[in-house]
Design a protein around this motif. Sequence first.
Motif, PDB file in Angstrom:
ATOM      1  N   PRO A 157     -26.386 -14.703 -20.798  1.00  0.00           N
ATOM      2  CA  PRO A 157     -26.668 -13.320 -21.201  1.00  0.00           C
ATOM      3  C   PRO A 157     -25.723 -12.298 -20.576  1.00  0.00           C
ATOM      4  CG  PRO A 157     -28.692 -14.459 -20.559  1.00  0.00           C
ATOM      5  CD  PRO A 157     -27.552 -15.319 -20.123  1.00  0.00           C
ATOM      6  N   GLN A 158     -25.125 -12.637 -19.444  1.00  0.00           N
ATOM      7  CA  GLN A 158     -24.241 -11.688 -18.763  1.00  0.00           C
ATOM      8  C   GLN A 158     -22.904 -11.525 -19.468  1.00  0.00           C
ATOM      9  OE1 GLN A 158     -24.220 -13.851 -14.992  1.00  0.00           O
ATOM     10  NE2 GLN A 158     -25.323 -12.163 -14.005  1.00  0.00           N
ATOM     11  N   VAL A 159     -22.455 -12.574 -20.176  1.00  0.00           N
ATOM     12  CA  VAL A 159     -21.073 -12.587 -20.661  1.00  0.00           C
ATOM     13  C   VAL A 159     -20.974 -12.851 -22.163  1.00  0.00           C
ATOM     14  CG1 VAL A 159     -20.213 -13.281 -18.405  1.00  0.00           C
ATOM     15  CG2 VAL A 159     -20.797 -15.044 -20.069  1.00  0.00           C
ATOM     16  N   GLN A 175     -32.404  -3.666 -15.959  1.00  0.00           N
ATOM     17  CA  GLN A 175     -31.501  -2.540 -15.773  1.00  0.00           C
ATOM     18  C   GLN A 175     -30.070  -2.997 -15.526  1.00  0.00           C
ATOM     19  OE1 GLN A 175     -32.453   0.725 -16.136  1.00  0.00           O
ATOM     20  NE2 GLN A 175     -34.404  -0.181 -16.790  1.00  0.00           N
ATOM     21  N   ASP A 176     -29.930  -4.086 -14.776  1.00  0.00           N
ATOM     22  CA  ASP A 176     -28.598  -4.527 -14.346  1.00  0.00           C
ATOM     23  C   ASP A 176     -28.501  -6.043 -14.464  1.00  0.00           C
ATOM     24  OD1 ASP A 176     -26.145  -4.949 -13.169  1.00  0.00           O
ATOM     25  OD2 ASP A 176     -26.747  -4.307 -11.152  1.00  0.00           O
ATOM     26  N   LEU A 177     -27.681  -6.545 -15.396  1.00  0.00           N
ATOM     27  CA  LEU A 177     -27.512  -7.990 -15.566  1.00  0.00           C
ATOM     28  C   LEU A 177     -26.787  -8.624 -14.385  1.00  0.00           C
ATOM     29  CD1 LEU A 177     -26.586  -8.321 -19.361  1.00  0.00           C
ATOM     30  CD2 LEU A 177     -28.601  -9.277 -18.234  1.00  0.00           C
ATOM     31  N   PHE A 178     -26.152  -7.803 -13.572  1.00  0.00           N
ATOM     32  CA  PHE A 178     -25.427  -8.341 -12.422  1.00  0.00           C
ATOM     33  C   PHE A 178     -26.189  -8.164 -11.109  1.00  0.00           C
ATOM     34  CE2 PHE A 178     -21.801  -6.943 -15.276  1.00  0.00           C
ATOM     35  CZ  PHE A 178     -21.630  -8.206 -15.825  1.00  0.00           C
ATOM     36  N   TYR A 179     -27.478  -7.850 -11.204  1.00  0.00           N
ATOM     37  CA  TYR A 179     -28.275  -7.678  -9.989  1.00  0.00           C
ATOM     38  C   TYR A 179     -28.196  -8.899  -9.065  1.00  0.00           C
ATOM     39  CZ  TYR A 179     -32.346  -7.753  -6.940  1.00  0.00           C
ATOM     40  OH  TYR A 179     -33.161  -7.886  -5.845  1.00  0.00           O
ATOM     41  N   PRO A 180     -28.390 -10.137  -9.563  1.00  0.00           N
ATOM     42  CA  PRO A 180     -28.359 -11.276  -8.637  1.00  0.00           C
ATOM     43  C   PRO A 180     -26.982 -11.501  -8.018  1.00  0.00           C
ATOM     44  CG  PRO A 180     -28.457 -12.054 -10.903  1.00  0.00           C
ATOM     45  CD  PRO A 180     -28.691 -10.568 -10.942  1.00  0.00           C
ATOM     46  N   ASP A 181     -25.932 -11.213  -8.778  1.00  0.00           N
ATOM     47  CA  ASP A 181     -24.572 -11.386  -8.260  1.00  0.00           C
ATOM     48  C   ASP A 181     -24.293 -10.392  -7.133  1.00  0.00           C
ATOM     49  OD1 ASP A 181     -23.312 -13.120 -10.765  1.00  0.00           O
ATOM     50  OD2 ASP A 181     -24.764 -11.618 -11.398  1.00  0.00           O
ATOM     51  N   ARG A 182     -24.707  -9.140  -7.366  1.00  0.00           N
ATOM     52  CA  ARG A 182     -24.494  -8.116  -6.344  1.00  0.00           C
ATOM     53  C   ARG A 182     -25.314  -8.435  -5.090  1.00  0.00           C
ATOM     54  NH1 ARG A 182     -21.875  -4.459  -9.641  1.00  0.00           N
ATOM     55  NH2 ARG A 182     -22.786  -4.146 -11.719  1.00  0.00           N
ATOM     56  N   ARG A 183     -26.493  -8.982  -5.297  1.00  0.00           N
ATOM     57  CA  ARG A 183     -27.340  -9.292  -4.144  1.00  0.00           C
ATOM     58  C   ARG A 183     -26.715 -10.411  -3.301  1.00  0.00           C
ATOM     59  NH1 ARG A 183     -33.895  -9.323  -3.731  1.00  0.00           N
ATOM     60  NH2 ARG A 183     -34.029 -10.220  -1.632  1.00  0.00           N
ATOM     61  N   ILE A 184     -26.169 -11.434  -3.954  1.00  0.00           N
ATOM     62  CA  ILE A 184     -25.484 -12.497  -3.210  1.00  0.00           C
ATOM     63  C   ILE A 184     -24.267 -11.930  -2.484  1.00  0.00           C
ATOM     64  CG2 ILE A 184     -24.215 -14.673  -3.421  1.00  0.00           C
ATOM     65  CD1 ILE A 184     -27.197 -15.015  -3.796  1.00  0.00           C
ATOM     66  N   PRO A 192     -19.005 -10.332 -13.763  1.00  0.00           N
ATOM     67  CA  PRO A 192     -18.458  -9.049 -14.230  1.00  0.00           C
ATOM     68  C   PRO A 192     -17.049  -9.173 -14.805  1.00  0.00           C
ATOM     69  CG  PRO A 192     -19.513  -8.800 -12.083  1.00  0.00           C
ATOM     70  CD  PRO A 192     -19.423 -10.273 -12.345  1.00  0.00           C
ATOM     71  N   LEU A 193     -16.227 -10.017 -14.200  1.00  0.00           N
ATOM     72  CA  LEU A 193     -14.873 -10.232 -14.713  1.00  0.00           C
ATOM     73  C   LEU A 193     -14.916 -10.923 -16.069  1.00  0.00           C
ATOM     74  CD1 LEU A 193     -13.306 -11.532 -11.372  1.00  0.00           C
ATOM     75  CD2 LEU A 193     -13.117  -9.227 -12.325  1.00  0.00           C
ATOM     76  N   PHE A 194     -15.810 -11.906 -16.196  1.00  0.00           N
ATOM     77  CA  PHE A 194     -15.954 -12.616 -17.471  1.00  0.00           C
ATOM     78  C   PHE A 194     -16.423 -11.664 -18.569  1.00  0.00           C
ATOM     79  CE2 PHE A 194     -16.237 -17.472 -16.957  1.00  0.00           C
ATOM     80  CZ  PHE A 194     -15.285 -17.473 -15.964  1.00  0.00           C
ATOM     81  N   GLN A 195     -17.364 -10.781 -18.243  1.00  0.00           N
ATOM     82  CA  GLN A 195     -17.875  -9.860 -19.260  1.00  0.00           C
ATOM     83  C   GLN A 195     -16.769  -8.951 -19.777  1.00  0.00           C
ATOM     84  OE1 GLN A 195     -20.351  -6.034 -18.930  1.00  0.00           O
ATOM     85  NE2 GLN A 195     -21.925  -7.618 -19.047  1.00  0.00           N
ATOM     86  N   LYS A 196     -15.947  -8.418 -18.878  1.00  0.00           N
ATOM     87  CA  LYS A 196     -14.838  -7.565 -19.305  1.00  0.00           C
ATOM     88  C   LYS A 196     -13.874  -8.330 -20.210  1.00  0.00           C
ATOM     89  CE  LYS A 196     -14.908  -4.561 -15.224  1.00  0.00           C
ATOM     90  NZ  LYS A 196     -14.176  -4.130 -14.004  1.00  0.00           N
ATOM     91  N   TYR A 197     -13.576  -9.565 -19.827  1.00  0.00           N
ATOM     92  CA  TYR A 197     -12.668 -10.388 -20.635  1.00  0.00           C
ATOM     93  C   TYR A 197     -13.292 -10.679 -22.003  1.00  0.00           C
ATOM     94  CZ  TYR A 197      -9.209 -14.035 -21.662  1.00  0.00           C
ATOM     95  OH  TYR A 197      -8.208 -14.777 -22.238  1.00  0.00           O
ATOM     96  N   ALA A 198     -14.593 -10.995 -22.024  1.00  0.00           N
ATOM     97  CA  ALA A 198     -15.278 -11.306 -23.281  1.00  0.00           C
ATOM     98  C   ALA A 198     -15.292 -10.101 -24.206  1.00  0.00           C
ATOM     99  CB  ALA A 198     -16.705 -11.773 -22.993  1.00  0.00           C
ATOM    100  N   ASP A 199     -15.567  -8.922 -23.661  1.00  0.00           N
ATOM    101  CA  ASP A 199     -15.586  -7.713 -24.478  1.00  0.00           C
ATOM    102  C   ASP A 199     -14.201  -7.418 -25.053  1.00  0.00           C
ATOM    103  OD1 ASP A 199     -18.255  -7.360 -23.969  1.00  0.00           O
ATOM    104  OD2 ASP A 199     -17.981  -5.803 -22.445  1.00  0.00           O
ATOM    105  N   ARG A 200     -13.191  -7.654 -24.248  1.00  0.00           N
ATOM    106  CA  ARG A 200     -11.820  -7.341 -24.662  1.00  0.00           C
ATOM    107  C   ARG A 200     -11.296  -8.332 -25.693  1.00  0.00           C
ATOM    108  NH1 ARG A 200     -10.125  -6.762 -19.826  1.00  0.00           N
ATOM    109  NH2 ARG A 200      -9.192  -8.829 -19.545  1.00  0.00           N
ATOM    110  N   ASN A 201     -11.701  -9.586 -25.565  1.00  0.00           N
ATOM    111  CA  ASN A 201     -11.120 -10.637 -26.411  1.00  0.00           C
ATOM    112  C   ASN A 201     -12.120 -11.315 -27.348  1.00  0.00           C
ATOM    113  OD1 ASN A 201      -8.267 -10.940 -25.118  1.00  0.00           O
ATOM    114  ND2 ASN A 201      -9.669 -10.930 -23.362  1.00  0.00           N
TER     115      ASN A 201
END
Length: 393
Positions: free
Chosen positions: A294-296, A313-322, A338-347
């Motif tokens: 769901p994040q990417v 509210q935030d799909l990256f909550y668990p990542d930020r917490r770690i 977060p990096l994967f999501q940006k790449y997925a949106d762009r491409n």
Amino acid sequence: MVQFKPWQQNLLLVCFGIFSGLVVFEIALRLVNFSYPKFYIANDVRGRVHRPGAEGWWRSEGEAYIKINRDGLRDIDRQQTKPQNTFRIALLGDSFAAAFQVPQAKTFAAILENKLSQCPKFEGKNVEVINFGVSGYGTAQQLLTLRTSVWSYSPDLVLLTLLTGNDIRNNSKSLEPDKVRPFFVYEADRLVPDFSFRNDPMFQLNQSKEYLRLGHLIARVVDSIGTRKQIKEDLATQAKTLREPGMDEAIYLEPTTPEWQEAWQITEDLLKLIDREIQEKNAEFWVVTLSNSPQVHPNPAIRQQYRQRWGIQDLFYPDRRIKKIGDRAGFPVLNLAPLFQKYADRNRTFFHGFKNTALGIGHWNETGHALAGETMAKRLCAEFEPNAAQNAF
């Protein structure tokens, strides 16, 4: 001498005929070397491990010919004594690290090894990334893997890959449905291993190392039927809703129940314990959080529908917490999602899913592994070469 009635004699003849037929069928299957590979065996410390030397095709998701090496790793054979002029990374993880869905050379572990070899820091050196990943493992089993298997290889760096979608739950005895595994529990505010799974009848059944080839055939038929049924009935719905069996929506929310609060606390304390034990061996420790589908997903509208459905509210909550756990404890954390999501949106790229399942869900495909391996290599190389940091991504 016992005298059998005619019907009893007929029944014995039928049973003998069936038994004889099964024996002949079993012998025939062995002669043609038929097997439906059994990749796992029971282990009284980690619950289960790879069966050394197991090999065969994996086609239930993706397609790859899997070979487990002599030491029980989904990796090429490695010598335990570290060769001179070698930088070794021990990779800990679950099914995303074991990566049965893609060929060995396409896994992020292999790509990381190849890319790091091109890093200026390692010019003239041999780089090895040794894959200790096993499907289903949580942080508890990764700590036990570190203690029982990793140190004999003398790694310079231990890289723990964490799948937030289920690793936090895996660490909780009250939340995890699969009880045939070790846990860590608190005794007087101290984490201690709980090996009560050894008394589970399913674990004792799995301890059998010898099994009939006829059982292989039955397992293959059942698995095939189950897979076709799942593809027909479930996968389209999962791809549309981004809901996958074994993954938790609760992971994206601030924990409110005692069970989830404890699961997070156990995970944090396990990571700190791993970090401490690695420091005692004079090695480095890194954590990489992977991506949940769901994040990417490359369609922002589908991600938004998922968030609204579950009040996220935030799909990256668990990542930020770690990441915050690492910041407090002093070990680096790389968040890939977060990096994967940006790449997925762009491409408009799918990192999860396969043609024989559905795009957008499940494990990483070759594209996901490629980006993961390259991103990890760039980050590690930048860490070793500070001047290269501005070009890390």
